[in-house]
Scaffold this active site. Structure first.
Site, PDB file in Angstrom:
ATOM      1  CG  ASN A 173      34.588  26.133   5.720  1.00 38.16           C
ATOM      2  OD1 ASN A 173      33.846  24.937   5.653  1.00 38.16           O
ATOM      3  ND2 ASN A 173      35.601  26.084   6.277  1.00 38.16           N
ATOM      4  CD  GLN A 201      31.734  30.300   6.749  1.00 36.53           C
ATOM      5  OE1 GLN A 201      31.338  31.256   6.301  1.00 36.53           O
ATOM      6  NE2 GLN A 201      32.747  30.011   7.757  1.00 36.53           N
ATOM      7  CB  SER A 221      28.801  30.033  14.259  1.00 32.55           C
ATOM      8  OG  SER A 221      29.934  30.662  15.138  1.00 32.55           O
ATOM      9  CB  ALA A 222      26.847  34.779  17.034  1.00 37.25           C
ATOM     10  CG  HIS A 223      32.471  33.741  15.164  1.00 42.74           C
ATOM     11  ND1 HIS A 223      33.787  33.582  14.472  1.00 42.74           N
ATOM     12  CD2 HIS A 223      32.423  32.335  15.375  1.00 42.74           C
ATOM     13  CE1 HIS A 223      34.071  32.464  14.283  1.00 42.74           C
ATOM     14  NE2 HIS A 223      33.270  31.606  14.897  1.00 42.74           N
ATOM     15  CB  THR A 259      24.142  30.208  34.225  1.00 42.76           C
ATOM     16  OG1 THR A 259      23.828  29.695  35.392  1.00 42.76           O
ATOM     17  CG2 THR A 259      23.508  31.753  34.244  1.00 42.76           C
ATOM     18  CB  CYS A 347      50.666  25.418   8.339  1.00 46.17           C
ATOM     19  SG  CYS A 347      52.440  25.236   7.984  1.00 46.17           S
TER      20      CYS A 347
HETATM   21  C1  LIG Z   1      31.283  25.708   8.214  1.00 42.31           C
HETATM   22  C2  LIG Z   1      31.709  25.702   9.738  1.00 42.31           C
HETATM   23  N1  LIG Z   1      31.167  25.025  10.570  1.00 42.31           N
HETATM   24  C3  LIG Z   1      31.429  25.080  11.862  1.00 42.31           C
HETATM   25  C4  LIG Z   1      32.344  26.271  12.522  1.00 42.31           C
HETATM   26  C5  LIG Z   1      32.787  26.166  13.643  1.00 42.31           C
HETATM   27  O1  LIG Z   1      32.054  27.373  14.276  1.00 42.31           O
HETATM   28  P1  LIG Z   1      32.603  28.063  15.530  1.00 42.31           P
HETATM   29  O2  LIG Z   1      33.982  28.944  15.283  1.00 42.31           O
HETATM   30  O3  LIG Z   1      31.379  29.063  15.915  1.00 42.31           O
HETATM   31  O4  LIG Z   1      32.816  26.788  16.717  1.00 42.31           O
HETATM   32  C6  LIG Z   1      32.854  27.118  11.326  1.00 42.31           C
HETATM   33  C7  LIG Z   1      33.930  27.967  11.559  1.00 42.31           C
HETATM   34  O5  LIG Z   1      34.668  28.232  10.960  1.00 42.31           O
HETATM   35  C8  LIG Z   1      32.505  26.743   9.840  1.00 42.31           C
HETATM   36  O6  LIG Z   1      32.888  27.585   8.824  1.00 42.31           O
END
Ligand SMILES: Cc1ncc(COP(=O)(O)O)c(C=O)c1O
Length: 409
Positions: A173, A201, A221-223, A259, A347
């Site tokens: 990330n 990522q 992860s969808a977001h 659910t 931080c």
């Molecule tokens: C490499 C990695 N793993 C896991 C996560 C965590 O995902 P979530 O925000 O959907 O819990 C992140 C989110 O920054 C990520 O970059």
């Protein structure tokens, strides 16, 4: 009601200007992405019309169930799996926890009580390992080299007959480096261990194929790919036994009770479809923007270095050290100019923690504490990149004038 409509428009246009305010450029897509308009439209349909409980046998329940099935197939198609192997979760963190804790607990009886992960994992993996260590599990963190890559030899040396699970992330990330997952998974499995990869990522950015990677479990992860927050998936190879977190109903084939988050899951499915359709074209576009950004910054700002530049990387990410500039100060100065970036350093309680990723790569403090991550995405244009390149020399110069040490070449 009016406020909701107004803010909704802004969410869809992260680069939009509020009249009279600084124009904003969003360069933090690895933290999260805005929801794609088509995804939001599809979610609205689910919110309004697919409200039934997917476990109900009547029409309303079955309509919601078929929306879930459609989303499950779309996520499965994105990662080359069968739909039945996809378990929807609340996001990447839960998926990582489920993979590690669920597999560890299932394997406990076999006497395998050793877990391995790379030292540059996300906290969702690192802190789960720490929690399991407190419960008596042996844990090993694999080193990375200066290019941010885990060496297969290091994994081979760490594996024992007691190793239950190995977890190495697909793309990092902070710096975007891509690990040699297929090779690492092969080594782990040759010693009888399971292999998990955090593909949060990488999925939606580069091709991810669970069979080609040869892994047992994979987190999404969808977001991170223009879907909603609070929804993700764990892919788990058919036949693999994971001990579920929660006891309750038989949802997700008895692997995750509760659910289903139908609206979120529908959004994830729509985002997966979009990502699969646009991936190649978008990756090529972002790679060009990323190169333009890196070349421009190195050209106009002395004392800069690109971290992990020599490794295979996802196209949208670059992590750059600015000598004699505290990352947090640079982040704030750029925000004041309208650019949203990120620092790998956390931080905490007033002290600046150096990035654990850059530290693991062996960089000295002047590099681990002075680095900024730019992560590009759908709304970014060449004009955005040129503006940040134009603004940076002045901002950096000003920050450097506040410290006395000479700039390193
Ligand atoms: C490499 C990695 N793993 C896991 C996560 C965590 O995902 P979530 O925000 O959907 O819990 C992140 C989110 O920054 C990520 O970059």
């Amino acid at each position: 009601m009016k406020n909701v409509v107004q803010s909704e428009r802004r969410v869809f246009q992260p680069g939009a200007t509020i009249r009279g305010a600084v124009p904003r450029v969003y360069l933090d897509h690895n933290a999260t992405t805005p929801i794609a308009p088509a995804v939001a439209d599809r979610m609205m349909v689910a919110l309004r019309d697919e409200f039934g409980n997917p476990s109900s046998v009547h029409h309303f329940g079955q309509r919601a169930k078929s929306a879930l099935d459609e989303a499950r197939s779309a996520v499965a198609a994105l990662i080359g799996s069968d739909a039945s192997e996809v378990i929807f979760t609340s996001g990447g963190t839960e998926s990582d926890n489920f993979a590690l804790r669920g597999a560890a607990e299932a394997l406990e009886v076999t006497g395998r009580r050793h877990l391995i992960a790379s030292s540059i994992e996300h906290e969702a993996v690192l802190n789960t390992l720490k929690a399991l260590a407190r419960r008596g599990w042996k844990t090993t963190l694999l080193p990375v080299d200066t290019s941010g890559i885990v060496s297969p030899a290091a994994l081979e040396a760490a594996l024992t007959d007691e190793t239950a699970v190995v977890s190495v992330m697909h793309a990092n990330n902070e710096i975007g480096t891509i690990q040699p997952i297929a090779e690492l998974a092969r080594l782990a499995k040759a010693r009888g261990a399971l292999f998990h990869t955090d593909a949060v990522q990488s999925s939606g950015k580069i091709p991810v194929d669970v069979r080609a990677l040869g892994v047992d479990m994979l987190s999404l992860s969808a977001h991170k790919f223009y879907g909603p927050k609070g929804v993700g998936a764990l892919w788990s190879r058919r036949g693999l036994r994971l001990v579920p977190f929660a006891t309750g109903g038989k949802q997700e084939r008895s692997r995750r009770a509760g659910t289903e988050n139908v609206v979120g899951i529908v959004g994830m499915g729509a985002a997966a479809q979009l990502a699969a359709a646009k991936m190649n074209e978008e990756a090529a576009r972002l790679a060009q923007l990323r190169d333009r950004l890196e070349d421009g910054i190195v050209r106009v700002v002395p004392g800069t270095a690109i971290n992990g530049a020599r490794s295979p990387r996802v196209a949208n990410t670059t992590n750059i050290s600015f000598d004699r500039v505290e990352a947090e100060s640079l982040l704030i100065a750029l925000d004041l100019q309208g650019f949203a970036v990120s620092t790998g350093s956390a931080c905490s309680s007033g002290t600046l923690e150096p990035s654990h990723v850059l530290k693991a790569m062996g960089f000295p403090p002047h590099r681990t504490q002075n680095s900024i991550r730019f992560s590009l995405g759908a709304a970014n244009t060449e004009a955005d990149i040129d503006r940040v390149i134009a603004v940076l020399p002045g901002v950096v110069e000003k920050l450097r004038s506040l410290t006395r040490a000479p700039v390193r070449a």
